[in-house]
Design an enzyme around this catalytic site. Structure first.
Site, PDB file in Angstrom:
ATOM      1  N   LYS A 244       5.507   5.671   6.001  1.00 23.49           N
ATOM      2  CA  LYS A 244       6.902   5.295   6.250  1.00 23.49           C
ATOM      3  C   LYS A 244       7.452   6.293   7.256  1.00 23.49           C
ATOM      4  O   LYS A 244       8.426   7.018   7.004  1.00 23.49           O
ATOM      5  CB  LYS A 244       7.682   5.317   4.921  1.00 23.49           C
ATOM      6  CG  LYS A 244       9.070   4.705   4.990  1.00 23.49           C
ATOM      7  CD  LYS A 244       9.087   3.189   5.151  1.00 23.49           C
ATOM      8  CE  LYS A 244      10.503   2.684   5.325  1.00 23.49           C
ATOM      9  NZ  LYS A 244      10.539   1.249   5.693  1.00 23.49           N
TER      10      LYS A 244
ATOM     11  N   ASP B 199      -2.407  -1.879  -6.573  1.00 23.73           N
ATOM     12  CA  ASP B 199      -2.174  -2.946  -7.557  1.00 23.73           C
ATOM     13  C   ASP B 199      -2.039  -4.295  -6.843  1.00 23.73           C
ATOM     14  O   ASP B 199      -2.594  -5.306  -7.274  1.00 23.73           O
ATOM     15  CB  ASP B 199      -0.878  -2.703  -8.359  1.00 23.73           C
ATOM     16  CG  ASP B 199      -1.145  -1.969  -9.672  1.00 23.73           C
ATOM     17  OD1 ASP B 199      -2.086  -1.160  -9.710  1.00 23.73           O
ATOM     18  OD2 ASP B 199      -0.409  -2.213 -10.649  1.00 23.73           O
TER      19      ASP B 199
ATOM     20  N   ASP C 245      -0.619   3.918  -4.958  1.00 26.29           N
ATOM     21  CA  ASP C 245      -0.482   3.391  -6.320  1.00 26.29           C
ATOM     22  C   ASP C 245       0.022   1.951  -6.271  1.00 26.29           C
ATOM     23  O   ASP C 245      -0.539   1.055  -6.904  1.00 26.29           O
ATOM     24  CB  ASP C 245       0.487   4.272  -7.118  1.00 26.29           C
ATOM     25  CG  ASP C 245       0.664   3.771  -8.543  1.00 26.29           C
ATOM     26  OD1 ASP C 245      -0.349   3.425  -9.173  1.00 26.29           O
ATOM     27  OD2 ASP C 245       1.811   3.714  -9.012  1.00 26.29           O
TER      28      ASP C 245
ATOM     29  N   ASP D 165       6.267  -1.142   3.992  1.00 23.75           N
ATOM     30  CA  ASP D 165       6.875  -2.448   3.699  1.00 23.75           C
ATOM     31  C   ASP D 165       6.134  -3.569   4.421  1.00 23.75           C
ATOM     32  O   ASP D 165       5.822  -4.608   3.858  1.00 23.75           O
ATOM     33  CB  ASP D 165       8.382  -2.445   4.035  1.00 23.75           C
ATOM     34  CG  ASP D 165       8.709  -1.861   5.392  1.00 23.75           C
ATOM     35  OD1 ASP D 165       7.816  -1.275   6.038  1.00 23.75           O
ATOM     36  OD2 ASP D 165       9.866  -1.992   5.830  1.00 23.75           O
TER      37      ASP D 165
ATOM     38  N   TYR E 132       3.871  12.651  -7.037  1.00 22.41           N
ATOM     39  CA  TYR E 132       3.311  12.850  -8.369  1.00 22.41           C
ATOM     40  C   TYR E 132       3.291  14.315  -8.781  1.00 22.41           C
ATOM     41  O   TYR E 132       3.419  14.636  -9.954  1.00 22.41           O
ATOM     42  CB  TYR E 132       1.880  12.304  -8.432  1.00 22.41           C
ATOM     43  CG  TYR E 132       1.774  10.812  -8.640  1.00 22.41           C
ATOM     44  CD1 TYR E 132       2.271   9.927  -7.692  1.00 22.41           C
ATOM     45  CD2 TYR E 132       1.181  10.296  -9.775  1.00 22.41           C
ATOM     46  CE1 TYR E 132       2.170   8.557  -7.869  1.00 22.41           C
ATOM     47  CE2 TYR E 132       1.069   8.927  -9.969  1.00 22.41           C
ATOM     48  CZ  TYR E 132       1.567   8.072  -9.011  1.00 22.41           C
ATOM     49  OH  TYR E 132       1.465   6.720  -9.207  1.00 22.41           O
TER      50      TYR E 132
HETATM   51  C1  IPM Z   1      -3.186   4.371 -11.476  1.00 24.67           C
HETATM   52  C2  IPM Z   1      -2.159   4.390 -12.577  1.00 24.67           C
HETATM   53  C3  IPM Z   1      -1.684   5.826 -12.785  1.00 24.67           C
HETATM   54  C4  IPM Z   1      -1.068   6.283 -11.494  1.00 24.67           C
HETATM   55  C5  IPM Z   1      -0.712   6.007 -13.958  1.00 24.67           C
HETATM   56  C6  IPM Z   1      -1.328   5.516 -15.247  1.00 24.67           C
HETATM   57  C7  IPM Z   1      -0.238   7.406 -14.067  1.00 24.67           C
HETATM   58  O1  IPM Z   1      -1.125   3.527 -12.300  1.00 24.67           O
HETATM   59  O2  IPM Z   1      -4.223   5.033 -11.615  1.00 24.67           O
HETATM   60  O3  IPM Z   1      -2.938   3.716 -10.469  1.00 24.67           O
HETATM   61  O4  IPM Z   1       0.120   6.012 -11.237  1.00 24.67           O
HETATM   62  O5  IPM Z   1      -1.752   6.920 -10.692  1.00 24.67           O
HETATM   63 MG    MG Z   2      -1.370   2.400 -10.540  1.00 30.10          MG
END
Ligand code: IPM
Ligand code: MG
Length: 364
Positions: A193, A254, A250, A226, A143
């Site tokens: 990884k 999710d 990240d 993975d 990032y």
């Molecule tokens: C999160 C989001 C952010 C990230 C985006 C919106 C930049 O996906 O907070 O997980 O990738 O960190």
């Molecule tokens: Mg995210």
């Protein structure tokens, strides 16, 4: 206690879920005899529309003057045509994380047994529910490493993102994982990884040394990203504290959110080294999901992640554990009683965002 909060609702469903969360926060603080002062500021696309940039100066100033930031979510199709570095996410959330050194992103993945039906995972795979937490490094890695794009001879184009980690960055996030694991079941899984990436080799070494030196009582395990992604679907109940770098975190968080029911249920705390007026970590608290443009303005969004983010804020930035728990219990109760937005409704009739917020409020 007096609490000073900068409220940054952002774009699309951001303001809707924020509108559902604020009354919950206000009520729990009123009951506890605390005083809350909050001011609302545009950020992301809303910042671009109001002031020509995603993180307007008055918004940043309000954050600086506050004890904590309650953040909605930013970005969406309206601003997609802007150059990449001016996009709402890249030009607001990332600078905020960097500006306040919010290096530790804490995302709890909780699925009580009673709510197992909200998970897309078959119930027999989660006999005991899920109770894990993802500790994601948030100010390093891909990032924030050097980026570039250049034209090559012959018409080809090359783009570069750099993954950089320092030992000191890994140490401080490991300390957060150690502190978290001590208050839980005492297990840390480092996800990396290391069979391919040099940064991962460093992560393994530094984390292993740190845990051995500071917390030998903890159980430390290593998983490749993975494999971790697969294990999270096969046996999500096996995880306690998952520690990982920015990009992997990240993606994995999710997946963790949806395994635990829905992205709409997952709160997050981004904490750093800066202390607020109360001597507690300054933090940014936000739902883990995005702005969901497809359902914005229709009163369909799930406000629980925003409400639960407010709970995390009370816990981490103000030390108000009882109030945080009260909010979390109210959310659990509402969902368990069958009050559910479309994302977690299963076969049931779904309620809207405002009604969901109201249901939580009534159960406080
Ligand atoms: C999160 C989001 C952010 C990230 C985006 C919106 C930049 O996906 O907070 O997980 O990738 O960190
Ligand atoms: Mg995210």
């Amino acid at each position: 206690m007096d609490l000073k909060i900068a409220v940054l609702p952002g774009d699309y469903i951001g303001p809707e879920v924020m509108a559902a969360a604020l009354p919950v926060l206000e009520q729990v603080l009123r009951k506890g005899g605390h005083s809350l002062s909050h001011s609302t500021h545009p950020v992301g696309g809303a910042g671009i529309d109001a002031h020509g940039k995603a993180l307007p100066d008055p918004t940043l100033a309000a954050c600086q003057a506050a004890d904590a930031i309650l953040f909605g979510s930013v970005g969406g199709p309206k601003w997609e045509k802007l150059p990449p570095q001016e996009q709402p996410e890249r030009a607001s959330l990332l600078p905020l994380r960097k500006r306040f050194s919010l290096f530790a992103n804490v995302r709890p993945g909780l699925l009580p047994k009673t709510l197992a039906d909200t998970s897309p995972i078959r119930p027999e795979r989660i006999p005991d529910g899920i109770d894990m937490v993802c500790i994601r490094e948030l100010t390093g890695g891909l990032y924030f490493g050097a980026k570039s794009t250049r034209d090559l001879e012959g018409g080809d184009v090359e783009a570069i993102d750099t993954m950089v980690y320092r030992k000191s960055e890994i140490e401080r996030i490991t300390d957060v994982a150690i502190a978290t694991a001590r208050g839980r079941r005492g297990r840390i899984t480092l996800v990396d990884k290391a069979n391919v990436l040099q940064t991962s080799v460093l992560w393994r070494k530094v984390v292993a040394e740190r845990v051995a030196a500071k917390a030998p009582e903890l159980k430390l395990e290593f998983l490749y990203i993975d494999n971790a992604a697969m294990q999270l679907v096969l046996r999500p109940g096996q995880f306690d504290v998952v520690l990982t770098e920015n990009m992997f975190g990240d993606i994995l968080s999710d997946e963790m959110a949806v395994v635990c029911g829905s992205l709409g249920m997952m709160a997050s705390a981004s904490l750093g080294a800066v202390a607020n007026r109360h001597g507690r970590p300054f933090g940014l608290y936000e739902p883990s999901g995005g702005t969901a443009p497809d359902i914005a303005g229709q009163d369909k969004a799930n406000p629980c992640a925003q409400i639960l983010s407010a709970a995390l804020m009370l816990r981490h930035s103000f030390g108000l554990e009882d109030e945080a728990r009260a909010i979390e219990r109210a959310v659990d109760r509402a969902v368990a009683e069958g009050v559910r937005t479309a994302d977690i409704a299963g076969g049931r009739t779904a309620v809207g965002c405002a009604a969901m917020g109201k249901a939580v409020l009534e159960r406080l």
